[in-house]
Design a protein around this motif. Structure first.
Motif, PDB file in Angstrom:
ATOM      1  N   ASN A 114       0.818  -1.216   0.000  1.00  0.00           N
ATOM      2  CA  ASN A 114       0.000   0.000   0.000  1.00  0.00           C
ATOM      3  C   ASN A 114       0.854   1.271   0.000  1.00  0.00           C
ATOM      4  N   ALA A 168      -4.934   7.420  -9.418  1.00  0.00           N
ATOM      5  CA  ALA A 168      -5.538   6.098  -9.208  1.00  0.00           C
ATOM      6  C   ALA A 168      -5.259   5.599  -7.791  1.00  0.00           C
ATOM      7  N   GLU A 171      -7.501   7.749  -5.430  1.00  0.00           N
ATOM      8  CA  GLU A 171      -8.932   7.487  -5.595  1.00  0.00           C
ATOM      9  C   GLU A 171      -9.357   6.121  -5.066  1.00  0.00           C
ATOM     10  N   ASN A 172      -8.533   5.087  -5.324  1.00  0.00           N
ATOM     11  CA  ASN A 172      -8.985   3.757  -4.920  1.00  0.00           C
ATOM     12  C   ASN A 172      -7.882   2.825  -4.433  1.00  0.00           C
ATOM     13  N   THR A 174      -5.197   1.872  -5.917  1.00  0.00           N
ATOM     14  CA  THR A 174      -4.609   1.049  -6.968  1.00  0.00           C
ATOM     15  C   THR A 174      -3.133   1.387  -7.164  1.00  0.00           C
TER      16      THR A 174
END
Length: 187
Positions: A114, A168, A171-172, A174
């Protein structure tokens, strides 16, 4: 004191002169911002970047508090590195900072995937090799975006290769499957 005041007046005059050139943004604009009476963005204190930098730098670990320590290390550094005249080893506000609230977080390759690292090749504050070292230390937990650019900021500088990956992630969560290498290709 008189010399310092004259120097600041000279810089201020230079800022006005440079800023009126037809070359657009550049050193003149930076000097004008430095001497601006108001913050560049409404509601953002002018010293916001400095305050954030010091809170991160000083809040991570305990710094020496003995002023003699700084006197000695500055003298050694001044002799070893005359270009900076000992400034990097001199006393910082960190010497008077509160003790950190918690211990430093260990850097390791253990944990969830992460972490997104953005790194400019010619970053004046964080060398490319240090970024690669962090990438190696984090192992498969991290994704890397290396940018063929200078400066400390990679995101929001007009390179869609960087911005798309970062957006990206924000936002999520990814992350790219492979490390990404971006050229300075403006939108």
């Amino acid at each position: 004191m008189k010399t310092a005041t004259c120097f600041l007046v000279l810089l201020s005059m230079l800022a006005v002169g440079c800023g009126s050139s037809d070359e657009g943004d550049g050193e003149g604009a930076a000097l004008q911002q430095l001497f601006a009476q108001e913050p560049t963005e409404a509601g953002v204190p002018g010293d916001n970047q400095t305050a954030v930098f010091l809170s991160l730098t000083c809040g991570d670990v305990n710094w020496p508090t003995d002023i003699e320590h700084y006197r000695m290390t500055t003298a050694v550094d001044r002799a070893a590195h005359p270009l900076t005249a000992g400034m990097p080893a001199n006393i910082w506000p960190c010497a008077f900072w509160m003790t950190p609230m918690e211990p430093p977080v260990p850097v390791s390759d253990q944990g969830p995937r992460n972490i997104l690292l953005l790194q400019n090749r010619r970053d004046n504050a964080t060398p490319w090799e240090s970024g690669l070292g962090m990438r190696k230390a984090l192992g498969s937990r991290a994704a890397w975006v290396g940018v063929e650019a200078g400066g400390h900021y990679a995101y929001g500088q007009g390179t869609s290769c960087v911005d798309d990956v970062f957006n990206a992630f924000l936002e999520n969560g990814t992350l790219p499957q492979e490390d990404v290498h971006c050229r300075l290709a403006l939108r």
